[in-house]
Design a protein around this motif. Structure first.
Motif, mmCIF file in Angstrom:
data_model
loop_
_atom_site.group_PDB
_atom_site.id
_atom_site.type_symbol
_atom_site.label_atom_id
_atom_site.label_comp_id
_atom_site.label_asym_id
_atom_site.label_seq_id
_atom_site.Cartn_x
_atom_site.Cartn_y
_atom_site.Cartn_z
ATOM 1 N N THR A 71 0.840 -1.199 0.000
ATOM 2 C CA THR A 71 0.000 0.000 0.000
ATOM 3 C C THR A 71 0.874 1.248 0.000
ATOM 4 O OG1 THR A 71 -1.709 -1.204 1.188
ATOM 5 C CG2 THR A 71 -1.869 1.193 1.205
ATOM 6 N N LEU A 109 0.486 0.698 -4.456
ATOM 7 C CA LEU A 109 -0.846 1.035 -4.946
ATOM 8 C C LEU A 109 -1.590 1.847 -3.885
ATOM 9 C CD1 LEU A 109 -2.009 -2.338 -6.535
ATOM 10 C CD2 LEU A 109 -1.186 -0.289 -7.702
ATOM 11 N N PRO A 110 -2.407 2.811 -4.310
ATOM 12 C CA PRO A 110 -3.232 3.546 -3.354
ATOM 13 C C PRO A 110 -4.154 2.571 -2.607
ATOM 14 C CG PRO A 110 -3.289 4.617 -5.505
ATOM 15 C CD PRO A 110 -2.603 3.292 -5.684
ATOM 16 N N THR A 112 -7.120 2.706 -1.983
ATOM 17 C CA THR A 112 -8.423 2.550 -2.637
ATOM 18 C C THR A 112 -8.389 1.577 -3.802
ATOM 19 O OG1 THR A 112 -7.894 4.442 -4.052
ATOM 20 C CG2 THR A 112 -9.196 4.880 -2.038
ATOM 21 N N ASP A 113 -7.184 1.231 -4.260
ATOM 22 C CA ASP A 113 -7.046 0.475 -5.505
ATOM 23 C C ASP A 113 -6.749 -1.009 -5.338
ATOM 24 O OD1 ASP A 113 -7.427 2.956 -6.574
ATOM 25 O OD2 ASP A 113 -5.518 3.037 -7.633
ATOM 26 N N TRP A 114 -6.701 -1.474 -4.103
ATOM 27 C CA TRP A 114 -6.465 -2.902 -3.926
ATOM 28 C C TRP A 114 -6.868 -3.329 -2.526
ATOM 29 C CZ3 TRP A 114 -1.687 -5.917 -2.517
ATOM 30 C CH2 TRP A 114 -0.929 -5.287 -1.550
ATOM 31 N N SER A 120 -11.302 -3.156 0.028
ATOM 32 C CA SER A 120 -10.082 -2.400 -0.241
ATOM 33 C C SER A 120 -9.359 -2.094 1.075
ATOM 34 C CB SER A 120 -10.407 -1.086 -0.959
ATOM 35 O OG SER A 120 -11.038 -0.184 -0.066
#
Length: 130
Positions: A71, A109-110, A112-114, A120
């Motif tokens: 993250t 990755l942000p 929110t994206d994983w 998430s």
């Protein structure tokens, strides 16, 4: 909750015990250096056929790479540099001498994206703050 993907090409396939050792050691590096929860660290090892890697356009007998997804914003530049050096050393010890560079990449990755199990990282954070 890192996701670690190790890719290798060696003259002979690694025995199962060596694959397990790579998974264990990469998880331990994540825990020790990047403070990641080992219970949420998932690692895979893919073994490609001999000479599947090339350097300078020429097939090499042995090579390795590691891609770890984490993250964004959870680790300092110094921590990430320490992990890259330690992981490269781990891979080099596994495959032995090679003419190919041993790549280690940390993909951030942000939140929110994983995530995992359908939520998430951002949703998990929000839930833990309430």
């Amino acid at each position: 909750m890192p996701l670690i993907q190790i890719t290798l090409s060696t003259p002979t396939p690694l025995p199962a015990a060596a694959v397990t050792a790579l998974q264990r050691e990469s998880t331990q590096l994540m825990q020790r250096i990047l403070r990641k929860n080992p219970a949420l660290t998932v690692s895979s090892v893919s073994q490609l056929p001999l000479a599947a890697f090339a350097a300078d356009g020429e097939a090499v007998a042995s090579a390795a790479s590691l891609l770890a997804t984490i993250t964004a914003g959870t680790n300092s530049a110094a921590e990430k540099a320490e992990f890259i050096a330690a992981a490269a050393g781990m891979l080099g010890a596994c495959i032995g001498p090679t003419t190919a560079p041993v790549y280690v990449a940390l993909q951030e990755l942000p939140a929110t994206d994983w995530g995992y199990d359908g939520r998430s990282q951002a949703a998990r954070r929000a839930g833990s703050q309430s």
